[in-house]
Design a protein around this motif. Sequence first.
Motif, PDB file in Angstrom:
ATOM      1  N   VAL A 142      -7.366  -9.005  -7.774  1.00  0.00           N
ATOM      2  CA  VAL A 142      -6.478 -10.038  -7.252  1.00  0.00           C
ATOM      3  C   VAL A 142      -5.146  -9.403  -6.873  1.00  0.00           C
ATOM      4  O   VAL A 142      -4.601  -8.578  -7.617  1.00  0.00           O
ATOM      5  CB  VAL A 142      -6.258 -11.146  -8.312  1.00  0.00           C
ATOM      6  N   ARG A 143      -4.620  -9.797  -5.729  1.00  0.00           N
ATOM      7  CA  ARG A 143      -3.400  -9.184  -5.217  1.00  0.00           C
ATOM      8  C   ARG A 143      -2.223  -9.344  -6.181  1.00  0.00           C
ATOM      9  O   ARG A 143      -1.429  -8.420  -6.371  1.00  0.00           O
ATOM     10  CB  ARG A 143      -3.044  -9.799  -3.869  1.00  0.00           C
ATOM     11  N   GLU A 144      -2.103 -10.512  -6.786  1.00  0.00           N
ATOM     12  CA  GLU A 144      -1.006 -10.744  -7.725  1.00  0.00           C
ATOM     13  C   GLU A 144      -1.001  -9.713  -8.853  1.00  0.00           C
ATOM     14  O   GLU A 144       0.063  -9.263  -9.284  1.00  0.00           O
ATOM     15  CB  GLU A 144      -1.077 -12.148  -8.327  1.00  0.00           C
ATOM     16  N   LYS A 145      -2.193  -9.346  -9.309  1.00  0.00           N
ATOM     17  CA  LYS A 145      -2.280  -8.366 -10.398  1.00  0.00           C
ATOM     18  C   LYS A 145      -1.843  -6.990  -9.930  1.00  0.00           C
ATOM     19  O   LYS A 145      -1.152  -6.264 -10.659  1.00  0.00           O
ATOM     20  CB  LYS A 145      -3.722  -8.307 -10.936  1.00  0.00           C
ATOM     21  N   VAL A 146      -2.204  -6.631  -8.707  1.00  0.00           N
ATOM     22  CA  VAL A 146      -1.820  -5.330  -8.170  1.00  0.00           C
ATOM     23  C   VAL A 146      -0.307  -5.265  -7.978  1.00  0.00           C
ATOM     24  O   VAL A 146       0.323  -4.248  -8.270  1.00  0.00           O
ATOM     25  CB  VAL A 146      -2.553  -5.054  -6.843  1.00  0.00           C
ATOM     26  N   VAL A 147       0.285  -6.350  -7.489  1.00  0.00           N
ATOM     27  CA  VAL A 147       1.744  -6.392  -7.327  1.00  0.00           C
ATOM     28  C   VAL A 147       2.412  -6.319  -8.698  1.00  0.00           C
ATOM     29  O   VAL A 147       3.429  -5.642  -8.874  1.00  0.00           O
ATOM     30  CB  VAL A 147       2.181  -7.655  -6.562  1.00  0.00           C
ATOM     31  N   CYS A 148       1.854  -7.003  -9.680  1.00  0.00           N
ATOM     32  CA  CYS A 148       2.379  -6.933 -11.050  1.00  0.00           C
ATOM     33  C   CYS A 148       2.339  -5.498 -11.563  1.00  0.00           C
ATOM     34  O   CYS A 148       3.312  -5.009 -12.149  1.00  0.00           O
ATOM     35  CB  CYS A 148       1.569  -7.856 -11.962  1.00  0.00           C
ATOM     36  N   ASP A 149       1.224  -4.798 -11.335  1.00  0.00           N
ATOM     37  CA  ASP A 149       1.114  -3.390 -11.735  1.00  0.00           C
ATOM     38  C   ASP A 149       2.207  -2.547 -11.073  1.00  0.00           C
ATOM     39  O   ASP A 149       2.802  -1.672 -11.707  1.00  0.00           O
ATOM     40  CB  ASP A 149      -0.251  -2.822 -11.337  1.00  0.00           C
ATOM     41  N   THR A 150       2.450  -2.818  -9.800  1.00  0.00           N
ATOM     42  CA  THR A 150       3.439  -2.059  -9.036  1.00  0.00           C
ATOM     43  C   THR A 150       4.837  -2.264  -9.610  1.00  0.00           C
ATOM     44  O   THR A 150       5.582  -1.301  -9.851  1.00  0.00           O
ATOM     45  CB  THR A 150       3.421  -2.475  -7.555  1.00  0.00           C
ATOM     46  N   ILE A 151       5.193  -3.526  -9.829  1.00  0.00           N
ATOM     47  CA  ILE A 151       6.514  -3.846 -10.365  1.00  0.00           C
ATOM     48  C   ILE A 151       6.678  -3.265 -11.771  1.00  0.00           C
ATOM     49  O   ILE A 151       7.701  -2.648 -12.096  1.00  0.00           O
ATOM     50  CB  ILE A 151       6.738  -5.365 -10.395  1.00  0.00           C
ATOM     51  N   ALA A 152       5.677  -3.448 -12.614  1.00  0.00           N
ATOM     52  CA  ALA A 152       5.762  -2.977 -14.003  1.00  0.00           C
ATOM     53  C   ALA A 152       5.875  -1.455 -14.083  1.00  0.00           C
ATOM     54  O   ALA A 152       6.470  -0.923 -15.023  1.00  0.00           O
ATOM     55  CB  ALA A 152       4.546  -3.447 -14.795  1.00  0.00           C
ATOM     56  N   MET A 198       3.825   5.750  -5.670  1.00  0.00           N
ATOM     57  CA  MET A 198       3.899   5.715  -7.130  1.00  0.00           C
ATOM     58  C   MET A 198       2.639   6.261  -7.800  1.00  0.00           C
ATOM     59  O   MET A 198       2.482   6.181  -9.008  1.00  0.00           O
ATOM     60  CB  MET A 198       4.167   4.275  -7.592  1.00  0.00           C
ATOM     61  N   GLU A 199       1.719   6.784  -6.977  1.00  0.00           N
ATOM     62  CA  GLU A 199       0.472   7.378  -7.474  1.00  0.00           C
ATOM     63  C   GLU A 199      -0.365   6.372  -8.258  1.00  0.00           C
ATOM     64  O   GLU A 199      -0.956   6.691  -9.292  1.00  0.00           O
ATOM     65  CB  GLU A 199       0.769   8.618  -8.326  1.00  0.00           C
ATOM     66  N   LEU A 200      -0.422   5.139  -7.722  1.00  0.00           N
ATOM     67  CA  LEU A 200      -1.232   4.072  -8.308  1.00  0.00           C
ATOM     68  C   LEU A 200      -2.458   3.824  -7.437  1.00  0.00           C
ATOM     69  O   LEU A 200      -2.465   4.192  -6.256  1.00  0.00           O
ATOM     70  CB  LEU A 200      -0.403   2.787  -8.434  1.00  0.00           C
ATOM     71  N   PRO A 201      -3.503   3.191  -7.976  1.00  0.00           N
ATOM     72  CA  PRO A 201      -4.700   2.919  -7.175  1.00  0.00           C
ATOM     73  C   PRO A 201      -4.375   2.052  -5.964  1.00  0.00           C
ATOM     74  O   PRO A 201      -3.556   1.126  -6.051  1.00  0.00           O
ATOM     75  CB  PRO A 201      -5.614   2.165  -8.156  1.00  0.00           C
ATOM     76  N   ALA A 202      -4.989   2.333  -4.829  1.00  0.00           N
ATOM     77  CA  ALA A 202      -4.780   1.540  -3.616  1.00  0.00           C
ATOM     78  C   ALA A 202      -5.284   0.117  -3.816  1.00  0.00           C
ATOM     79  O   ALA A 202      -6.196  -0.132  -4.620  1.00  0.00           O
ATOM     80  CB  ALA A 202      -5.481   2.192  -2.437  1.00  0.00           C
ATOM     81  N   PHE A 203      -4.685  -0.815  -3.081  1.00  0.00           N
ATOM     82  CA  PHE A 203      -5.095  -2.218  -3.167  1.00  0.00           C
ATOM     83  C   PHE A 203      -6.324  -2.446  -2.297  1.00  0.00           C
ATOM     84  O   PHE A 203      -6.328  -2.156  -1.105  1.00  0.00           O
ATOM     85  CB  PHE A 203      -3.947  -3.121  -2.704  1.00  0.00           C
ATOM     86  N   ASP A 204      -7.372  -2.966  -2.900  1.00  0.00           N
ATOM     87  CA  ASP A 204      -8.597  -3.333  -2.196  1.00  0.00           C
ATOM     88  C   ASP A 204      -8.695  -4.853  -2.197  1.00  0.00           C
ATOM     89  O   ASP A 204      -8.962  -5.450  -3.245  1.00  0.00           O
ATOM     90  CB  ASP A 204      -9.813  -2.718  -2.887  1.00  0.00           C
ATOM     91  N   PRO A 205      -8.485  -5.505  -1.037  1.00  0.00           N
ATOM     92  CA  PRO A 205      -8.527  -6.976  -0.986  1.00  0.00           C
ATOM     93  C   PRO A 205      -9.843  -7.559  -1.500  1.00  0.00           C
ATOM     94  O   PRO A 205      -9.880  -8.696  -1.972  1.00  0.00           O
ATOM     95  CB  PRO A 205      -8.341  -7.279   0.507  1.00  0.00           C
ATOM     96  N   ALA A 206     -10.912  -6.761  -1.441  1.00  0.00           N
ATOM     97  CA  ALA A 206     -12.205  -7.241  -1.926  1.00  0.00           C
ATOM     98  C   ALA A 206     -12.372  -6.997  -3.422  1.00  0.00           C
ATOM     99  O   ALA A 206     -13.362  -7.430  -4.015  1.00  0.00           O
ATOM    100  CB  ALA A 206     -13.338  -6.556  -1.161  1.00  0.00           C
ATOM    101  N   GLY A 207     -11.411  -6.323  -4.006  1.00  0.00           N
ATOM    102  CA  GLY A 207     -11.502  -5.998  -5.429  1.00  0.00           C
ATOM    103  C   GLY A 207     -10.594  -6.855  -6.273  1.00  0.00           C
ATOM    104  O   GLY A 207     -10.807  -8.064  -6.401  1.00  0.00           O
ATOM    105  N   GLN A 220       0.828  -1.208   0.000  1.00  0.00           N
ATOM    106  CA  GLN A 220       0.000   0.000   0.000  1.00  0.00           C
ATOM    107  C   GLN A 220       0.867   1.264   0.000  1.00  0.00           C
ATOM    108  O   GLN A 220       0.546   2.253  -0.680  1.00  0.00           O
ATOM    109  CB  GLN A 220      -0.922   0.010   1.228  1.00  0.00           C
ATOM    110  N   ALA A 221       1.984   1.218   0.739  1.00  0.00           N
ATOM    111  CA  ALA A 221       2.872   2.376   0.787  1.00  0.00           C
ATOM    112  C   ALA A 221       3.487   2.661  -0.582  1.00  0.00           C
ATOM    113  O   ALA A 221       3.575   3.824  -1.010  1.00  0.00           O
ATOM    114  CB  ALA A 221       3.979   2.137   1.818  1.00  0.00           C
ATOM    115  N   GLU A 222       3.885   1.604  -1.292  1.00  0.00           N
ATOM    116  CA  GLU A 222       4.471   1.795  -2.617  1.00  0.00           C
ATOM    117  C   GLU A 222       3.428   2.295  -3.611  1.00  0.00           C
ATOM    118  O   GLU A 222       3.723   3.127  -4.468  1.00  0.00           O
ATOM    119  CB  GLU A 222       5.096   0.489  -3.125  1.00  0.00           C
ATOM    120  N   LEU A 223       2.208   1.816  -3.505  1.00  0.00           N
ATOM    121  CA  LEU A 223       1.141   2.271  -4.394  1.00  0.00           C
ATOM    122  C   LEU A 223       0.886   3.765  -4.205  1.00  0.00           C
ATOM    123  O   LEU A 223       0.696   4.505  -5.184  1.00  0.00           O
ATOM    124  CB  LEU A 223      -0.138   1.471  -4.145  1.00  0.00           C
ATOM    125  N   ARG A 224       0.885   4.221  -2.946  1.00  0.00           N
ATOM    126  CA  ARG A 224       0.697   5.657  -2.684  1.00  0.00           C
ATOM    127  C   ARG A 224       1.858   6.459  -3.252  1.00  0.00           C
ATOM    128  O   ARG A 224       1.667   7.504  -3.883  1.00  0.00           O
ATOM    129  CB  ARG A 224       0.586   5.908  -1.171  1.00  0.00           C
TER     130      ARG A 224
END
Length: 351
Positions: free
Chosen positions: A320-330, A309-318, A303-307
């Motif tokens: 998949v976590r793997e996709k959000v981490v992929c977005d972060t790395i990419a 990098m100005e990316l959308p926050a991770f919502d566990p109910a939304g 969540q700290a890295e998403l903030r």
Amino acid sequence: MTIREDFEKREAGFIAPYGCCAAASRGRRRREEPCPIRTLFQQDRDRIVFSSGFRRLKHKTQVFLSPLGDHYRTRLTHTLEVAEVARTIARALRLNEDLTEAIALGHDLGHTPFGHSGETALKEIYSEHFSHAAQSLRVVDRLERRGEGLNLSHEVRDGILKHSKGFGNIIPTEPGETALSIEGRVVRIADIIAYLNHDLDDAVRSGVIGRHQIPASCIRVLGESHSVRGTSMIRDIIFNSSMEKDGFCLRMSDEVYKTMVELRQFLFDNVYRSPKVHNEFVKAKKILMELFAFLMENEDALQAELRRMELPAFDPAGEVREKVVCDTIASMTDRYALNLYHKIFMPFPQF
């Protein structure tokens, strides 16, 4: 009549029948009030240039990892060269330059840090179907503006998605690989023209290869210098493209096309896979794989890295976590990934 409407009227007069006028666009996914000054494609171009993803391109690898030399290409300078090549071709063929430029400027927004080694890493640890082209579309649709996206036109989005097919044909023939607009198809060719030319230039500058190693046929057909090679390829596509019974067809002469294929193979064998380049990519891939694993295990850090990098926050109910981490790395730049790795995994002396 607004300035935009006046320009759209002029577009209809100078863009060829096979080109895409802004007024004929399929529009945006979410409807917006038209701008009184800029056409749809002009707005798209501006949105891309002012995006966070576009700014990050200046610190992403083209061929050489985090190059220290001032004259090596980065992903940003590659993008600008693609845009210039594409616009030159589009202007000569009376296509829509604004649409062409918007696609070119947005085509690599989803490229990973560390060039194609980053893409390979995400294929291995996230999904074999990961591609920077699809990720570029995700950037403009989902990740920009903290989840709102840029809401680009259908034609720009289509061109971004279909700008690349890895080691596929320079001029694709399969329907699913081909952009709907001629402008989008021009960008794909411009991308290849640009990287063949400037990657060869950088490889010689770095000493990875010597000028004497460049295939004789490439020098004979395309020329010895960066400028002459670029001119040769651009002129060839312009003068060999024409209207046919099935519509406008982008073509190259057999000699130039075969030489470009040969040059691409030469670069893969002698530059991209050379020990000097490949060994650094192996290290870079390891860094991204360890960062991916860390962010998967530490939600607060994610969540700290998403903030940051100005990316959308991770919502566990939304999503998949793997996709959000992929977005972060990419989304990371080379130096961001290196600094984060050092911060997480390297010890700091306490005394």
